[in-house]
Design a protein around this motif. Structure first.
Motif, PDB file in Angstrom:
ATOM      1  N   PRO A   6       0.824  -1.202   0.000  1.00  0.00           N
ATOM      2  CA  PRO A   6       0.000   0.000   0.000  1.00  0.00           C
ATOM      3  C   PRO A   6       0.861   1.257   0.000  1.00  0.00           C
ATOM      4  N   ALA A   7       0.293   2.331  -0.522  1.00  0.00           N
ATOM      5  CA  ALA A   7       1.019   3.598  -0.543  1.00  0.00           C
ATOM      6  C   ALA A   7       1.203   4.095   0.877  1.00  0.00           C
ATOM      7  N   PRO A   8       2.336   4.740   1.173  1.00  0.00           N
ATOM      8  CA  PRO A   8       2.532   5.280   2.526  1.00  0.00           C
ATOM      9  C   PRO A   8       1.477   6.340   2.829  1.00  0.00           C
ATOM     10  N   PRO A   9       1.048   6.446   4.070  1.00  0.00           N
ATOM     11  CA  PRO A   9       0.012   7.414   4.412  1.00  0.00           C
ATOM     12  C   PRO A   9       0.525   8.845   4.232  1.00  0.00           C
ATOM     13  N   THR A  39       3.124  14.206   6.996  1.00  0.00           N
ATOM     14  CA  THR A  39       2.408  15.221   7.758  1.00  0.00           C
ATOM     15  C   THR A  39       1.893  14.544   9.030  1.00  0.00           C
ATOM     16  N   VAL A  40       2.275  15.065  10.190  1.00  0.00           N
ATOM     17  CA  VAL A  40       1.997  14.366  11.442  1.00  0.00           C
ATOM     18  C   VAL A  40       1.314  15.306  12.433  1.00  0.00           C
ATOM     19  N   GLN A  41       0.235  14.830  13.031  1.00  0.00           N
ATOM     20  CA  GLN A  41      -0.491  15.570  14.073  1.00  0.00           C
ATOM     21  C   GLN A  41      -0.552  14.734  15.341  1.00  0.00           C
ATOM     22  N   LEU A  42      -0.733  15.409  16.469  1.00  0.00           N
ATOM     23  CA  LEU A  42      -0.867  14.725  17.756  1.00  0.00           C
ATOM     24  C   LEU A  42      -2.317  14.784  18.227  1.00  0.00           C
ATOM     25  N   LEU A  43      -2.775  13.673  18.793  1.00  0.00           N
ATOM     26  CA  LEU A  43      -4.080  13.618  19.447  1.00  0.00           C
ATOM     27  C   LEU A  43      -3.829  13.348  20.920  1.00  0.00           C
ATOM     28  N   GLY A  44      -3.905  14.394  21.735  1.00  0.00           N
ATOM     29  CA  GLY A  44      -3.645  14.264  23.159  1.00  0.00           C
ATOM     30  C   GLY A  44      -4.829  13.662  23.888  1.00  0.00           C
ATOM     31  N   ARG A  78      -9.484   7.365  14.869  1.00  0.00           N
ATOM     32  CA  ARG A  78      -9.176   8.755  15.228  1.00  0.00           C
ATOM     33  C   ARG A  78      -7.674   9.005  15.244  1.00  0.00           C
ATOM     34  N   ALA A  79      -6.907   7.925  15.357  1.00  0.00           N
ATOM     35  CA  ALA A  79      -5.444   8.024  15.336  1.00  0.00           C
ATOM     36  C   ALA A  79      -4.902   6.835  14.556  1.00  0.00           C
ATOM     37  N   ASP A  80      -3.680   6.991  14.072  1.00  0.00           N
ATOM     38  CA  ASP A  80      -3.044   5.936  13.292  1.00  0.00           C
ATOM     39  C   ASP A  80      -2.022   5.149  14.101  1.00  0.00           C
ATOM     40  N   ILE A  81      -1.276   5.823  14.946  1.00  0.00           N
ATOM     41  CA  ILE A  81      -0.239   5.164  15.741  1.00  0.00           C
ATOM     42  C   ILE A  81      -0.296   5.673  17.176  1.00  0.00           C
ATOM     43  N   ALA A  82       0.250   4.878  18.086  1.00  0.00           N
ATOM     44  CA  ALA A  82       0.384   5.294  19.490  1.00  0.00           C
ATOM     45  C   ALA A  82       1.827   5.055  19.906  1.00  0.00           C
ATOM     46  N   ASP A 215       0.636  -0.169   5.550  1.00  0.00           N
ATOM     47  CA  ASP A 215       1.213   1.107   5.128  1.00  0.00           C
ATOM     48  C   ASP A 215       2.003   1.755   6.251  1.00  0.00           C
ATOM     49  N   LEU A 216       1.531   1.588   7.489  1.00  0.00           N
ATOM     50  CA  LEU A 216       2.227   2.182   8.629  1.00  0.00           C
ATOM     51  C   LEU A 216       3.481   1.386   8.996  1.00  0.00           C
ATOM     52  N   PHE A 217       3.430   0.068   8.857  1.00  0.00           N
ATOM     53  CA  PHE A 217       4.639  -0.729   9.096  1.00  0.00           C
ATOM     54  C   PHE A 217       5.775  -0.240   8.199  1.00  0.00           C
ATOM     55  N   ASP A 218       5.448   0.024   6.924  1.00  0.00           N
ATOM     56  CA  ASP A 218       6.466   0.501   5.991  1.00  0.00           C
ATOM     57  C   ASP A 218       6.965   1.894   6.373  1.00  0.00           C
ATOM     58  N   ALA A 219       6.041   2.775   6.769  1.00  0.00           N
ATOM     59  CA  ALA A 219       6.416   4.151   7.105  1.00  0.00           C
ATOM     60  C   ALA A 219       7.293   4.204   8.357  1.00  0.00           C
ATOM     61  N   LEU A 220       7.050   3.276   9.281  1.00  0.00           N
ATOM     62  CA  LEU A 220       7.762   3.302  10.563  1.00  0.00           C
ATOM     63  C   LEU A 220       9.068   2.512  10.535  1.00  0.00           C
ATOM     64  N   ALA A 221       9.250   1.673   9.535  1.00  0.00           N
ATOM     65  CA  ALA A 221      10.435   0.803   9.480  1.00  0.00           C
ATOM     66  C   ALA A 221      11.754   1.563   9.627  1.00  0.00           C
TER      67      ALA A 221
END
Length: 313
Positions: A6-9, A39-44, A78-82, A215-221
């Protein structure tokens, strides 16, 4: 999973607790991902673990209280990663979730913090030392059975304030948290692993995702650090095999000698009715499966030495 990747987010939302240390950790990951074009945002968010401060974690559900709300945000989209401190992450993740990345470790040791004394040996008989960790409690009792070990909850700044108010002669905190917050000058001494064996995963950051998000596994690798990942996998395997949670006084810590991982563990009884049980093992480790096997072998040694799956048998 599709054969085509998949394409990276284009945009990533990080769920994070709102404590100063958790925000530092999330912002650190945000900076690394932003530098790679995301592009990264935080959800507190505020978790149950942050809300319940009048009781020890072992009495109210364990460290999973710090991650549940973040997992709900992932599940609901609501979020992609923690981003988590790995020592706060339960040894078994819920179904559908996975650790996509373990980052390079900060100092895993415990720090002695005091306004009066330069080291634990200087605290007088009957002195009060604060910690929220049953692991630290049993290790402190083994080092200094003459001290009073008292509960200490709250974020890093709250714990330091309680020390500064004179409620404790000294407190024990993770060196990594103090260093990340620019508070390294508060460290009077650092315990060697021989003195106080660290917790499984201490000092390491893990990034949790929904298991289906290839897609996130690839982005975070690119953020992953393989040696740290192998080390904490072995440490966490010890804890998982022992039924580990923060209600168990258990330590597990690995160190490398070339491509050989040396793993040590310790288990204690908070009532100090039995001496500490220690175990160690080593193996050449190149895969997560090999790391897991080493951890299981060391856990078996603990059980043979008399350790049980609970802190107060």
């Amino acid at each position: 999973m599709n054969s085509s990747r998949p394409a990276p987010p284009s945009s990533i939302v990080i769920a994070t607790r709102e404590s100063q240390l958790a925000l530092w950790q999330a912002e650190h990951v945000q900076q690394l991902l932003t530098a790679r074009g995301h592009t990264v945002q935080l959800l507190g968010m505020t978790t149950r673990g942050d809300q319940i401060l009048d009781r020890s974690l072992s009495k109210v559900g364990g460290k999973g209280l710090f991650v549940k709300e973040l997992e709900v945000a992932l599940e609901e989209g609501r979020a992609d990663i923690a981003v988590h401190s790995l020592k706060d992450v339960p040894m078994e993740l819920p179904g559908g979730f996975a650790l996509a990345c373990v980052m390079e470790r900060e100092d895993p040791r415990d720090a002695f913090v005091s306004n009066r004394y330069a080291a634990l040996a200087d605290v007088p008989q009957g002195g009060v030392v604060g910690t929220s960790s049953l692991r630290r409690q049993v290790l402190l009792q083994a080092l200094r059975p003459d001290l009073k070990i008292e509960p200490l909850r709250g974020n890093v700044n709250t714990r330091l304030r309680k020390l500064d108010e004179g409620q404790y002669d000294a407190i024990v905190l993770a060196a990594a948290g103090l260093k990340r917050l620019g508070l390294a000058e508060r460290i009077r001494a650092t315990f060697t692993p021989e003195q106080m064996l660290p917790a499984a995963g201490q000092g390491a950051l893990g990034i949790e995702v929904r298991a289906a998000r290839a897609d996130l596994f690839d982005a975070l690798a690119p953020l992953a650090h393989q040696h740290t990942w192998l080390t904490v996998t072995a440490e966490r395997a010890v804890s998982r095999a022992m039924g580990g949670s923060c209600s168990m006084p258990l330590a597990a810590h690995g160190q490398w000698a070339g491509d050989t991982l040396q793993l040590r563990a310790a288990w204690g009884d908070v009532q100090a009715r039995v001496p500490l049980v220690r175990a160690q093992g080593q193996a050449q480790v190149r895969t997560l499966e090999q790391a897991d096997a080493l951890g299981l072998a060391v856990a078996a040694q603990l059980r043979e030495g008399g350790a049980t799956g609970a802190g107060t048998p």
